[in-house]
Design a protein around this motif. Structure first.
Motif, PDB file in Angstrom:
ATOM      1  N   UNK A   1       0.840  -1.210   0.000  1.00 32.06           N
ATOM      2  CA  UNK A   1       0.000   0.000   0.000  1.00 32.06           C
ATOM      3  C   UNK A   1       0.869   1.251   0.000  1.00 32.06           C
ATOM      4  N   UNK A   2       0.267   2.342  -0.444  1.00 33.08           N
ATOM      5  CA  UNK A   2       0.963   3.617  -0.526  1.00 33.08           C
ATOM      6  C   UNK A   2       0.015   4.698  -0.019  1.00 33.08           C
ATOM      7  N   UNK A   3       0.523   5.580   0.822  1.00 36.57           N
ATOM      8  CA  UNK A   3      -0.271   6.694   1.333  1.00 36.57           C
ATOM      9  C   UNK A   3       0.122   7.948   0.569  1.00 36.57           C
ATOM     10  N   UNK A   4      -0.875   8.599  -0.030  1.00 37.85           N
ATOM     11  CA  UNK A   4      -0.649   9.837  -0.779  1.00 37.85           C
ATOM     12  C   UNK A   4      -1.408  10.957  -0.083  1.00 37.85           C
ATOM     13  N   UNK A   5      -0.719  12.043   0.247  1.00 36.79           N
ATOM     14  CA  UNK A   5      -1.314  13.136   1.018  1.00 36.79           C
ATOM     15  C   UNK A   5      -1.551  14.334   0.101  1.00 36.79           C
ATOM     16  N   UNK A   6      -2.817  14.708  -0.042  1.00 37.29           N
ATOM     17  CA  UNK A   6      -3.201  15.865  -0.859  1.00 37.29           C
ATOM     18  C   UNK A   6      -4.231  16.674  -0.099  1.00 37.29           C
ATOM     19  N   UNK A   7      -3.784  17.793   0.466  1.00 35.13           N
ATOM     20  CA  UNK A   7      -4.698  18.704   1.164  1.00 35.13           C
ATOM     21  C   UNK A   7      -4.818  20.033   0.410  1.00 35.13           C
ATOM     22  N   UNK A   8      -4.348  20.063  -0.817  1.00 35.08           N
ATOM     23  CA  UNK A   8      -4.315  21.299  -1.590  1.00 35.08           C
ATOM     24  C   UNK A   8      -5.575  21.438  -2.434  1.00 35.08           C
ATOM     25  N   UNK A   9      -6.171  22.630  -2.427  1.00 35.21           N
ATOM     26  CA  UNK A   9      -7.407  22.872  -3.164  1.00 35.21           C
ATOM     27  C   UNK A   9      -7.146  22.929  -4.669  1.00 35.21           C
ATOM     28  N   UNK A  10      -8.009  22.299  -5.455  1.00 33.97           N
ATOM     29  CA  UNK A  10      -7.916  22.459  -6.902  1.00 33.97           C
ATOM     30  C   UNK A  10      -8.369  23.862  -7.303  1.00 33.97           C
ATOM     31  N   UNK A  11      -8.065  24.256  -8.520  1.00 33.77           N
ATOM     32  CA  UNK A  11      -8.444  25.579  -9.023  1.00 33.77           C
ATOM     33  C   UNK A  11      -9.279  25.426 -10.285  1.00 33.77           C
ATOM     34  N   UNK A  12      -9.942  26.510 -10.692  1.00 35.08           N
ATOM     35  CA  UNK A  12     -10.753  26.479 -11.908  1.00 35.08           C
ATOM     36  C   UNK A  12     -11.086  27.866 -12.398  1.00 35.08           C
ATOM     37  N   UNK A  13     -11.506  27.935 -13.652  1.00 35.58           N
ATOM     38  CA  UNK A  13     -11.901  29.209 -14.255  1.00 35.58           C
ATOM     39  C   UNK A  13     -13.152  29.014 -15.102  1.00 35.58           C
ATOM     40  N   UNK A  14     -13.899  30.101 -15.280  1.00 33.25           N
ATOM     41  CA  UNK A  14     -15.013  30.164 -16.225  1.00 33.25           C
ATOM     42  C   UNK A  14     -14.669  31.251 -17.231  1.00 33.25           C
ATOM     43  N   UNK A  15     -14.737  30.927 -18.512  1.00 33.12           N
ATOM     44  CA  UNK A  15     -14.396  31.895 -19.550  1.00 33.12           C
ATOM     45  C   UNK A  15     -15.337  33.101 -19.502  1.00 33.12           C
ATOM     46  N   UNK A  16     -14.810  34.270 -19.834  1.00 34.03           N
ATOM     47  CA  UNK A  16     -15.615  35.491 -19.898  1.00 34.03           C
ATOM     48  C   UNK A  16     -16.444  35.559 -21.171  1.00 34.03           C
ATOM     49  N   UNK A  17     -16.247  34.599 -22.059  1.00 33.12           N
ATOM     50  CA  UNK A  17     -17.004  34.551 -23.310  1.00 33.12           C
ATOM     51  C   UNK A  17     -18.048  33.436 -23.233  1.00 33.12           C
ATOM     52  N   UNK A  18     -19.277  33.632 -23.679  1.00 32.42           N
ATOM     53  CA  UNK A  18     -19.790  34.863 -24.277  1.00 32.42           C
ATOM     54  C   UNK A  18     -20.043  35.945 -23.220  1.00 32.42           C
ATOM     55  N   UNK A  19     -19.929  37.176 -23.647  1.00 32.16           N
ATOM     56  CA  UNK A  19     -20.122  38.290 -22.720  1.00 32.16           C
ATOM     57  C   UNK A  19     -21.587  38.438 -22.350  1.00 32.16           C
ATOM     58  N   UNK A  20     -22.495  38.203 -23.304  1.00 29.25           N
ATOM     59  CA  UNK A  20     -23.917  38.418 -23.093  1.00 29.25           C
ATOM     60  C   UNK A  20     -24.307  39.842 -23.489  1.00 29.25           C
ATOM     61  N   UNK A  21     -25.600  40.148 -23.609  1.00 29.55           N
ATOM     62  CA  UNK A  21     -26.730  39.254 -23.354  1.00 29.55           C
ATOM     63  C   UNK A  21     -26.746  38.073 -24.327  1.00 29.55           C
ATOM     64  N   UNK A  22     -27.296  36.951 -23.826  1.00 26.96           N
ATOM     65  CA  UNK A  22     -27.369  35.734 -24.622  1.00 26.96           C
ATOM     66  C   UNK A  22     -28.774  35.157 -24.532  1.00 26.96           C
ATOM     67  N   UNK A  23     -29.086  34.294 -25.514  1.00 26.38           N
ATOM     68  CA  UNK A  23     -30.387  33.631 -25.516  1.00 26.38           C
ATOM     69  C   UNK A  23     -30.238  32.252 -26.140  1.00 26.38           C
ATOM     70  N   UNK A  24     -31.270  31.424 -25.978  1.00 26.22           N
ATOM     71  CA  UNK A  24     -31.236  30.097 -26.567  1.00 26.22           C
ATOM     72  C   UNK A  24     -30.166  29.227 -25.951  1.00 26.22           C
TER      73      UNK A  24
END
Length: 208
Positions: free
Chosen positions: A67-90
């Motif tokens: 067995x192997x113990x792996x320690x990960x207490x670090x938060x993942x990261x993420x982004x949301x694209x600014x495109x489309x800017x909007x207004x949007x429909x459909x």
């Protein structure tokens, strides 16, 4: 007889353990050793364990755990694209990224909230979570599959790594949704240049 626990430490990066050192003693020698609480463990580290048993005449036996113990207490990261800017429909295509340098990304979820308590999922666990893309059908995402009401919506990204850590803070952006067509009406013809050849009567234009 005595039993002595040993531990080797390596580095945890991009889902793999590398650079293990040699085994060294931890805890105390104990003939009745059953359990051992190894704490604290270092974030970003990997651990392997083995037990060294010595009998009363000095014979030794080593049992190494697979067995192997792996320690990960670090938060993942993420982004949301600014495109489309909007207004949007459909149908609106939302895109973004996620990253985790230790255990790796398990999944992302993309959700929305907006006017009149409108809320729901844009997509759950899309393929390729590190470079995700989701199509949001705003014409059917309302209650009972109805059109979403017009207004400003908040799109939120949830990120999970393989150690089940979450994003450290809210990842979101806003976008204006407008699914209401414009209202127009025809009033009347207006006589223009060369009016001697035109005669407007309500919704009818006569030429002579």
């Amino acid at each position: 007889a005595t039993a002595q626990l040993q531990r080797a430490q390596g580095s945890f990066s991009n889902g793999s353990c590398v650079g293990y050192g040699s085994f060294s003693y931890i805890g105390t020698s104990n003939a009745a050793l059953v359990t051992y609480n190894d704490t604290p463990l270092t974030d970003g580290a990997c651990y392997k364990y083995q037990l060294l048993v010595t009998d009363n005449v000095g014979n030794t036996s080593t049992v190494t755990s697979t067995d192997e113990v792996r320690v990960d207490r670090t938060n993942p990261t993420g982004t949301i694209s600014a495109s489309p800017i909007g207004p949007s429909s459909g149908s609106v295509v939302m895109t973004g990224t996620s990253a985790d340098g230790m255990s790796g990304i398990q999944k992302v979820n993309v959700k929305f909230s907006g006017p009149s308590s409108a809320a729901g999922n844009i997509c759950l666990a899309p393929a390729s979570p590190t470079a995700w893309s989701c199509t949001w059908n705003t014409l059917t995402s309302g209650a009972g599959g109805t059109v979403l009401p017009d207004g400003l919506y908040t799109v939120t990204l949830e990120v999970f790594d393989n150690a089940n850590n979450r994003e450290a803070s809210t990842i979101s952006r806003t976008i204006m949704i407008d699914n209401t067509p414009p209202v127009t009406a025809f009033s009347a013809f207006v006589e223009g240049a060369g009016a001697q050849y035109q005669q407007a009567v309500g919704s009818i234009m006569y030429f002579n």
